[in-house]
Motif scaffolding. Structure first.
Motif, PDB file in Angstrom:
ATOM      1  N   ALA A  86       0.829  -1.205   0.000  1.00 37.76           N
ATOM      2  CA  ALA A  86       0.000   0.000   0.000  1.00 37.76           C
ATOM      3  C   ALA A  86       0.864   1.256   0.000  1.00 37.76           C
ATOM      4  CB  ALA A  86      -0.948  -0.015   1.204  1.00 37.76           C
ATOM      5  N   VAL A  87       1.907   1.269   0.793  1.00 37.15           N
ATOM      6  CA  VAL A  87       2.796   2.439   0.871  1.00 37.15           C
ATOM      7  C   VAL A  87       3.514   2.665  -0.459  1.00 37.15           C
ATOM      8  CG1 VAL A  87       4.932   3.296   1.952  1.00 37.15           C
ATOM      9  CG2 VAL A  87       3.076   2.397   3.377  1.00 37.15           C
ATOM     10  N   VAL A  88       4.007   1.596  -1.066  1.00 39.02           N
ATOM     11  CA  VAL A  88       4.693   1.728  -2.362  1.00 39.02           C
ATOM     12  C   VAL A  88       3.727   2.257  -3.420  1.00 39.02           C
ATOM     13  CG1 VAL A  88       5.752   0.401  -4.255  1.00 39.02           C
ATOM     14  CG2 VAL A  88       6.499   0.040  -1.896  1.00 39.02           C
ATOM     15  N   LEU A  89       2.531   1.707  -3.467  1.00 37.70           N
ATOM     16  CA  LEU A  89       1.541   2.180  -4.436  1.00 37.70           C
ATOM     17  C   LEU A  89       1.176   3.638  -4.197  1.00 37.70           C
ATOM     18  CD1 LEU A  89      -0.710  -0.983  -4.581  1.00 37.70           C
ATOM     19  CD2 LEU A  89       0.525  -0.007  -6.510  1.00 37.70           C
ATOM     20  N   LEU A  90       0.953   3.997  -2.949  1.00 35.17           N
ATOM     21  CA  LEU A  90       0.603   5.385  -2.637  1.00 35.17           C
ATOM     22  C   LEU A  90       1.769   6.322  -2.956  1.00 35.17           C
ATOM     23  CD1 LEU A  90      -1.502   7.349  -1.566  1.00 35.17           C
ATOM     24  CD2 LEU A  90      -0.614   6.910   0.746  1.00 35.17           C
ATOM     25  N   GLY A  91       2.970   5.901  -2.611  1.00 30.54           N
ATOM     26  CA  GLY A  91       4.150   6.709  -2.922  1.00 30.54           C
ATOM     27  C   GLY A  91       4.314   6.931  -4.415  1.00 30.54           C
ATOM     28  N   SER A  92       4.087   5.876  -5.186  1.00 30.07           N
ATOM     29  CA  SER A  92       4.197   6.008  -6.650  1.00 30.07           C
ATOM     30  C   SER A  92       3.120   6.952  -7.174  1.00 30.07           C
ATOM     31  CB  SER A  92       4.102   4.639  -7.328  1.00 30.07           C
ATOM     32  OG  SER A  92       2.776   4.137  -7.316  1.00 30.07           O
ATOM     33  N   LEU A  94       1.800   9.513  -5.512  1.00 30.53           N
ATOM     34  CA  LEU A  94       2.189  10.875  -5.148  1.00 30.53           C
ATOM     35  C   LEU A  94       3.320  11.408  -6.028  1.00 30.53           C
ATOM     36  CD1 LEU A  94       1.988  10.561  -1.260  1.00 30.53           C
ATOM     37  CD2 LEU A  94       0.337  11.657  -2.804  1.00 30.53           C
ATOM     38  N   MET A  95       4.152  10.498  -6.541  1.00 28.97           N
ATOM     39  CA  MET A  95       5.235  10.905  -7.446  1.00 28.97           C
ATOM     40  C   MET A  95       4.767  11.000  -8.901  1.00 28.97           C
ATOM     41  SD  MET A  95       8.634   9.056  -5.905  1.00 28.97           S
ATOM     42  CE  MET A  95       8.088   7.398  -6.220  1.00 28.97           C
ATOM     43  N   GLY A  96       3.492  10.679  -9.131  1.00 34.51           N
ATOM     44  CA  GLY A  96       2.951  10.773 -10.484  1.00 34.51           C
ATOM     45  C   GLY A  96       3.324   9.625 -11.401  1.00 34.51           C
ATOM     46  N   LYS A  97       3.781   8.530 -10.829  1.00 40.28           N
ATOM     47  CA  LYS A  97       4.172   7.365 -11.625  1.00 40.28           C
ATOM     48  C   LYS A  97       3.558   6.105 -11.032  1.00 40.28           C
ATOM     49  CE  LYS A  97       8.411   9.555 -12.954  1.00 40.28           C
ATOM     50  NZ  LYS A  97       9.750   9.502 -13.335  1.00 40.28           N
ATOM     51  N   PRO A  98       2.265   5.892 -11.257  1.00 41.75           N
ATOM     52  CA  PRO A  98       1.587   4.733 -10.641  1.00 41.75           C
ATOM     53  C   PRO A  98       2.274   3.399 -10.972  1.00 41.75           C
ATOM     54  CG  PRO A  98       0.013   6.173 -11.753  1.00 41.75           C
ATOM     55  CD  PRO A  98       1.384   6.664 -12.104  1.00 41.75           C
ATOM     56  N   VAL A  99       2.537   2.633  -9.943  1.00 40.99           N
ATOM     57  CA  VAL A  99       3.179   1.332 -10.115  1.00 40.99           C
ATOM     58  C   VAL A  99       2.335   0.419 -10.998  1.00 40.99           C
ATOM     59  CG1 VAL A  99       3.824  -0.788  -8.886  1.00 40.99           C
ATOM     60  CG2 VAL A  99       4.518   1.419  -7.990  1.00 40.99           C
ATOM     61  N   VAL A 100       1.026   0.495 -10.864  1.00 44.32           N
ATOM     62  CA  VAL A 100       0.150  -0.362 -11.669  1.00 44.32           C
ATOM     63  C   VAL A 100       0.392  -0.107 -13.163  1.00 44.32           C
ATOM     64  CG1 VAL A 100      -2.261  -0.876 -12.230  1.00 44.32           C
ATOM     65  CG2 VAL A 100      -1.584  -0.583  -9.859  1.00 44.32           C
ATOM     66  N   LYS A 101       0.573   1.143 -13.538  1.00 46.13           N
ATOM     67  CA  LYS A 101       0.863   1.465 -14.939  1.00 46.13           C
ATOM     68  C   LYS A 101       2.237   0.929 -15.332  1.00 46.13           C
ATOM     69  CE  LYS A 101       1.327   5.105 -18.342  1.00 46.13           C
ATOM     70  NZ  LYS A 101       1.374   6.541 -18.610  1.00 46.13           N
ATOM     71  N   ALA A 102       3.213   1.050 -14.448  1.00 42.36           N
ATOM     72  CA  ALA A 102       4.549   0.530 -14.741  1.00 42.36           C
ATOM     73  C   ALA A 102       4.513  -0.979 -14.970  1.00 42.36           C
ATOM     74  CB  ALA A 102       5.514   0.882 -13.605  1.00 42.36           C
ATOM     75  N   MET A 103       3.642  -1.665 -14.235  1.00 43.41           N
ATOM     76  CA  MET A 103       3.556  -3.127 -14.364  1.00 43.41           C
ATOM     77  C   MET A 103       2.787  -3.553 -15.607  1.00 43.41           C
ATOM     78  SD  MET A 103       2.842  -4.044 -10.362  1.00 43.41           S
ATOM     79  CE  MET A 103       2.183  -5.638 -10.733  1.00 43.41           C
ATOM     80  N   LEU A 120      -4.857   3.756  -6.918  1.00 41.19           N
ATOM     81  CA  LEU A 120      -5.487   4.098  -5.640  1.00 41.19           C
ATOM     82  C   LEU A 120      -6.381   2.960  -5.130  1.00 41.19           C
ATOM     83  CD1 LEU A 120      -6.399   7.867  -6.040  1.00 41.19           C
ATOM     84  CD2 LEU A 120      -4.737   6.849  -4.457  1.00 41.19           C
ATOM     85  N   ALA A 121      -7.073   2.301  -6.042  1.00 40.73           N
ATOM     86  CA  ALA A 121      -7.938   1.183  -5.644  1.00 40.73           C
ATOM     87  C   ALA A 121      -7.101   0.061  -5.021  1.00 40.73           C
ATOM     88  CB  ALA A 121      -8.729   0.664  -6.844  1.00 40.73           C
ATOM     89  N   TRP A 122      -5.973  -0.272  -5.649  1.00 40.82           N
ATOM     90  CA  TRP A 122      -5.111  -1.315  -5.103  1.00 40.82           C
ATOM     91  C   TRP A 122      -4.471  -0.869  -3.794  1.00 40.82           C
ATOM     92  CZ3 TRP A 122      -4.912  -6.337  -5.914  1.00 40.82           C
ATOM     93  CH2 TRP A 122      -5.513  -6.835  -7.075  1.00 40.82           C
ATOM     94  N   THR A 123      -4.166   0.423  -3.676  1.00 36.56           N
ATOM     95  CA  THR A 123      -3.657   0.947  -2.402  1.00 36.56           C
ATOM     96  C   THR A 123      -4.690   0.698  -1.301  1.00 36.56           C
ATOM     97  OG1 THR A 123      -2.372   2.667  -3.519  1.00 36.56           O
ATOM     98  CG2 THR A 123      -2.878   3.033  -1.194  1.00 36.56           C
ATOM     99  N   GLY A 124      -5.947   1.028  -1.607  1.00 36.17           N
ATOM    100  CA  GLY A 124      -7.023   0.797  -0.644  1.00 36.17           C
ATOM    101  C   GLY A 124      -7.209  -0.675  -0.332  1.00 36.17           C
ATOM    102  N   PHE A 125      -7.157  -1.504  -1.362  1.00 39.03           N
ATOM    103  CA  PHE A 125      -7.328  -2.950  -1.170  1.00 39.03           C
ATOM    104  C   PHE A 125      -6.264  -3.503  -0.226  1.00 39.03           C
ATOM    105  CE2 PHE A 125      -6.118  -7.283  -2.423  1.00 39.03           C
ATOM    106  CZ  PHE A 125      -7.299  -7.948  -2.128  1.00 39.03           C
ATOM    107  N   PHE A 126      -4.998  -3.162  -0.496  1.00 36.51           N
ATOM    108  CA  PHE A 126      -3.917  -3.674   0.353  1.00 36.51           C
ATOM    109  C   PHE A 126      -4.006  -3.108   1.771  1.00 36.51           C
ATOM    110  CE2 PHE A 126      -1.530  -4.500  -3.746  1.00 36.51           C
ATOM    111  CZ  PHE A 126      -1.667  -5.877  -3.663  1.00 36.51           C
ATOM    112  N   SER A 127      -4.443  -1.869   1.896  1.00 38.14           N
ATOM    113  CA  SER A 127      -4.610  -1.270   3.225  1.00 38.14           C
ATOM    114  C   SER A 127      -5.692  -2.011   4.010  1.00 38.14           C
ATOM    115  CB  SER A 127      -4.980   0.209   3.106  1.00 38.14           C
ATOM    116  OG  SER A 127      -3.950   0.923   2.467  1.00 38.14           O
ATOM    117  N   ILE A 128      -6.802  -2.283   3.369  1.00 37.35           N
ATOM    118  CA  ILE A 128      -7.899  -3.018   4.021  1.00 37.35           C
ATOM    119  C   ILE A 128      -7.439  -4.422   4.406  1.00 37.35           C
ATOM    120  CG2 ILE A 128     -10.165  -4.074   3.611  1.00 37.35           C
ATOM    121  CD1 ILE A 128     -10.812  -1.491   1.944  1.00 37.35           C
ATOM    122  N   CYS A 129      -6.707  -5.092   3.524  1.00 36.96           N
ATOM    123  CA  CYS A 129      -6.200  -6.436   3.836  1.00 36.96           C
ATOM    124  C   CYS A 129      -5.272  -6.400   5.049  1.00 36.96           C
ATOM    125  CB  CYS A 129      -5.464  -7.026   2.634  1.00 36.96           C
ATOM    126  SG  CYS A 129      -6.558  -7.530   1.291  1.00 36.96           S
TER     127      CYS A 129
END
Length: 184
Positions: A86-92, A94-103, A120-129
């Motif tokens: 979640a932190v990595v996804l959120l950090g990406s 905030l830096m304007g480079k979503p990890v999901v797009k990179a993948m 953001l959806a995956w950030t939320g999902f991992f946070s909830i998990c």
């Protein structure tokens, strides 16, 4: 085949937990993951960072579980991994480079807002998990936690992946139909 190999250590953990205890299952998990990594290297000549991160986390938290005879450490591993995602996804984000797009961006073309929403959806999902794992691990019996870890999180991830795919499909560029003499 590759995805099936990812589940082998988890299956070993589950079976040995059910037939022995959390400590035997944790030791088996610590031993199984290096074999999984070695097999992946032998078969594909590549080891994914996720496998290395998982091994490091399992070695540290599993080692503490066995050494201190305290199952809480292995339970924290799941929370920390999901929180880290979640932190990595959120950090990406905030830096304007979503990890999901990179993948996925090399194979799929989507508008930027879709990549941001997915990230953001995956950030939320991992946070909830992560939060759910803390609650289940420390407020319910270990049997319930093991079933949640093995089946609950797996099913939730599968369902969320499908929902993400449906969302992405909605925004994928449509292929133009070939023109036929009747359509002109």
């Amino acid at each position: 085949m590759k995805q099936l190999i990812d589940f082998i250590p988890l299956i070993i953990f589950f079976v040995l937990y059910k037939t022995h205890d959390i400590y035997v299952a944790t030791m088996a998990l610590i031993v199984a993951i290096p074999f999984q990594i070695a097999f992946m290297w032998w078969k594909y000549r590549k080891v994914e960072k996720m496998h290395l991160i998982t091994f490091a986390m399992v070695a540290v938290f599993g080692g503490l579980t066995i050494y201190l005879q305290d199952e809480d450490f292995i339970k924290w591993k799941v929370t920390i991994v999901y929180a880290l995602f979640a932190v990595v996804l959120l950090g990406s984000q905030l830096m304007g480079k979503p990890v999901v797009k990179a993948m996925l961006g090399k194979e799929i073309t989507l508008p930027e807002f879709v990549w941001r929403n997915l990230n953001l959806a995956w950030t939320g999902f991992f946070s909830i998990c992560a939060v759910l794992n803390v609650y289940i691990a420390f407020h319910l019996p270990t049997d319930v936690w093991v079933n949640f870890k093995v089946f609950g999180l797996l099913i939730a991830t599968f369902v969320f992946t499908i929902l993400s795919g449906v969302y992405m499909f909605k925004y994928m560029p449509k292929e133009e139909e070939p023109k036929t003499p009747e359509s002109e």
